[in-house]
Design a protein around this motif. Structure first.
Motif, PDB file in Angstrom:
ATOM      1  N   LEU A 175      23.656   5.726 -57.705  1.00 51.88           N
ATOM      2  CA  LEU A 175      24.575   5.270 -56.660  1.00 51.88           C
ATOM      3  C   LEU A 175      24.673   6.259 -55.501  1.00 51.88           C
ATOM      4  N   THR A 176      24.048   7.431 -55.641  1.00 55.07           N
ATOM      5  CA  THR A 176      24.060   8.427 -54.566  1.00 55.07           C
ATOM      6  C   THR A 176      22.700   8.458 -53.895  1.00 55.07           C
ATOM      7  N   VAL A 177      22.697   8.277 -52.574  1.00 57.31           N
ATOM      8  CA  VAL A 177      21.472   8.331 -51.779  1.00 57.31           C
ATOM      9  C   VAL A 177      21.626   9.432 -50.743  1.00 57.31           C
ATOM     10  N   ALA A 178      20.526   9.795 -50.083  1.00 64.04           N
ATOM     11  CA  ALA A 178      20.549  10.958 -49.179  1.00 64.04           C
ATOM     12  C   ALA A 178      19.996  10.607 -47.808  1.00 64.04           C
ATOM     13  N   ALA A 186      16.724   8.061 -39.108  1.00 65.00           N
ATOM     14  CA  ALA A 186      16.560   7.962 -40.557  1.00 65.00           C
ATOM     15  C   ALA A 186      17.863   7.536 -41.226  1.00 65.00           C
ATOM     16  N   THR A 187      18.980   8.016 -40.703  1.00 64.37           N
ATOM     17  CA  THR A 187      20.269   7.633 -41.269  1.00 64.37           C
ATOM     18  C   THR A 187      20.549   6.149 -41.030  1.00 64.37           C
ATOM     19  N   GLU A 188      20.217   5.681 -39.842  1.00 60.71           N
ATOM     20  CA  GLU A 188      20.406   4.258 -39.568  1.00 60.71           C
ATOM     21  C   GLU A 188      19.505   3.410 -40.459  1.00 60.71           C
ATOM     22  N   GLU A 189      18.277   3.867 -40.699  1.00 62.67           N
ATOM     23  CA  GLU A 189      17.366   3.131 -41.577  1.00 62.67           C
ATOM     24  C   GLU A 189      17.949   3.046 -42.985  1.00 62.67           C
ATOM     25  N   LEU A 190      18.567   4.145 -43.464  1.00 61.94           N
ATOM     26  CA  LEU A 190      19.180   4.147 -44.787  1.00 61.94           C
ATOM     27  C   LEU A 190      20.344   3.155 -44.842  1.00 61.94           C
TER      28      LEU A 190
END
Length: 454
Positions: A175-178, A186-190
């Motif tokens: 449940l934890t992603v980085a 990259a954050t928006e893609e995540l």
């Protein structure tokens, strides 16, 4: 004293007693004797100001005091006076002490970007509470951590992402992603990949506030690029997740109000600790009223178990926090830390360059929060060279897992430290010329805190 002659027999005996009774020999992994050269891990007797004494009777100039928590120096008179006063009046009661509202008012006056605050005893208490609150507010399960930053909590949602995963269910870790620091795309893609699933983005507001001693090849407390934190704020709003700033290290050291006060970006929630109590156990979860009230009693919404700690509001710890915040403001402590750190950094860089190791002993970070990297002949971070460097510093009377300063240091302390570093750099040069630091290690090299095997 020559490093080859430096011995700590009483400390060694005390370490053996510790390992027999305390798992790991210390109550914090970063204080473990595996972080120091073999048989040269001092066990402390007492401290005063910027100095500590070990049980062998050696005095050291100390840096990174209390894992960056003792920013005013040991036994600071204003703090100890406030603590003693409250101890004589009782420390814990069946109902809130009037000091709890006084401490809350003091904190929120110092961190005006927050509207409510709840106190606890350590950083993991409040970072985990922030994550739980974000999950409750959004109804989402996933947590996005900054993967370039080494520590957020002792709890499973974070420790499961480290090499030390034993005992942690895989279902929790999944449940934890980085996301990478400084990379909005990259954050928006995540966030898009897990659209509607991520409850929060949690990060230290700076690139890496400096937990890792050998992070010279990575950001280390440098200012975020213009627009980065503002971009995260916008992404969090657009994707409906909570923005959490972990200000354990940046709180007070960057400004009295932390990094958010310096950079002008307001998170939804933020967590403070370390310098807040000058060594006394106190931490804080602060944030927007709308979110914080989910853990309150004043409406009929489904309740959130936010924080409930027997010792979270001990009067002496809250008194310490109030005294620390007042001292920072009245004496301009943050500016003092920057001045002292800048002088230390300049001196270390100068003597390292003079010894021909300027590309190998590398000082990085904000002046108030300096770390050093030790690089081998090929420019790679090296635990072996770190061991050599630490041995030389200890023998010279400098205890420095980092170069994080306290305001108790004076110019003489800085000058002496630079002298010892110069001597260490001369030995470092010899090892580089030999192509092998092993003869100068005195035993096994120091080890990373987070590793799978002992």
């Amino acid at each position: 004293m020559d490093a080859e002659e430096f011995r700590l027999p009483r400390s060694q005996q005390a370490n053996e007693r510790l390992h027999a009774l305390v798992p790991g020999g210390a109550h914090t992994y970063a204080k473990g004797d595996d972080q120091y050269p073999e048989k040269l891990a001092p066990v402390i007797s007492h401290g005063d100001g910027a100095h500590v004494w070990d049980v062998d009777g050696n005095r050291y100039i100390e840096y990174g005091s209390g894992l960056r928590s003792v920013s005013l120096g040991h036994a600071h008179p204003r703090v100890t006076e406030a603590v003693r006063r409250e101890i004589d009046r009782g420390s814990n009661f069946a109902r809130p002490s009037i000091l709890e509202v006084d401490a809350a008012e003091r904190f929120l006056a110092t961190v005006p970007t927050a509207e409510m605050v709840k106190f606890a005893k350590n950083g993991s208490d409040v970072t985990t509470a922030a994550v739980r609150l974000a999950r409750a507010a959004t109804g989402r399960a996933r947590v996005a951590i900054c993967g370039d930053q080494p520590f957020f909590s002792v709890d499973d949602w974070f420790i499961g992402t480290t090499p030390m995963t034993a005992g942690i269910p895989a279902a929790t870790t999944e449940l934890t992603v980085a996301f990478p620091y400084g990379d909005l795309a990259a954050t928006e893609e995540l966030l898009t990949r897990y659209e509607g699933e991520i409850a929060c983005l949690i990060l230290e507001p700076t690139g890496l506030a400096g937990h890792s001693p050998n992070s010279a090849s990575r950001p280390s407390g440098e200012d975020p690029t213009p627009g980065y934190l503002q971009g995260l704020r916008e992404l969090a709003d657009r994707h409906g997740c909570v923005l959490i700033f972990d200000e354990m290290i940046t709180g007070l050291r960057w400004s009295e109000a932390g990094a958010q006060g310096l950079y002008g970006v307001v998170p939804d929630l933020s967590t403070f600790g370390k310098a807040l109590g000058n060594g006394f156990a106190v931490s804080a979860l602060a944030g927007r009223r709308e979110l914080m009230e989910l853990g309150g009693l004043r409406d009929s919404r489904e309740r959130v178990f936010l924080l409930s700690t027997t010792h979270g509001a001990e009067t002496h710890a809250l008194a310490a926090a109030m005294a620390v915040q007042s001292t920072y403001v009245k004496e301009g402590i943050t500016a003092q830390l920057h001045t002292l750190g800048a002088k230390l950094a300049d001196g270390v860089r100068a003597v390292a360059a003079g010894a021909g190791v300027g590309a190998h002993v590398v000082v990085r970070g904000r002046a108030s929060n300096l770390v050093f990297g030790t690089l081998d002949g090929d420019g790679r971070p090296s635990q072996e060279y770190r061991t050599l460097f630490l041995r030389q510093l200890l023998a010279g009377g400098v205890l420095a897992p980092s170069f994080v300063v306290s305001s108790a240091l004076d110019d003489a302390d800085i000058e002496r430290t630079v002298e010892v570093v110069a001597q260490a750099c001369a030995v470092y040069r010899k090892a580089l010329d030999a192509g092998d630091p092993t003869p100068w290690l005195g035993g096994r090299p120091v080890k990373p805190v987070f590793r799978r095997l002992a």
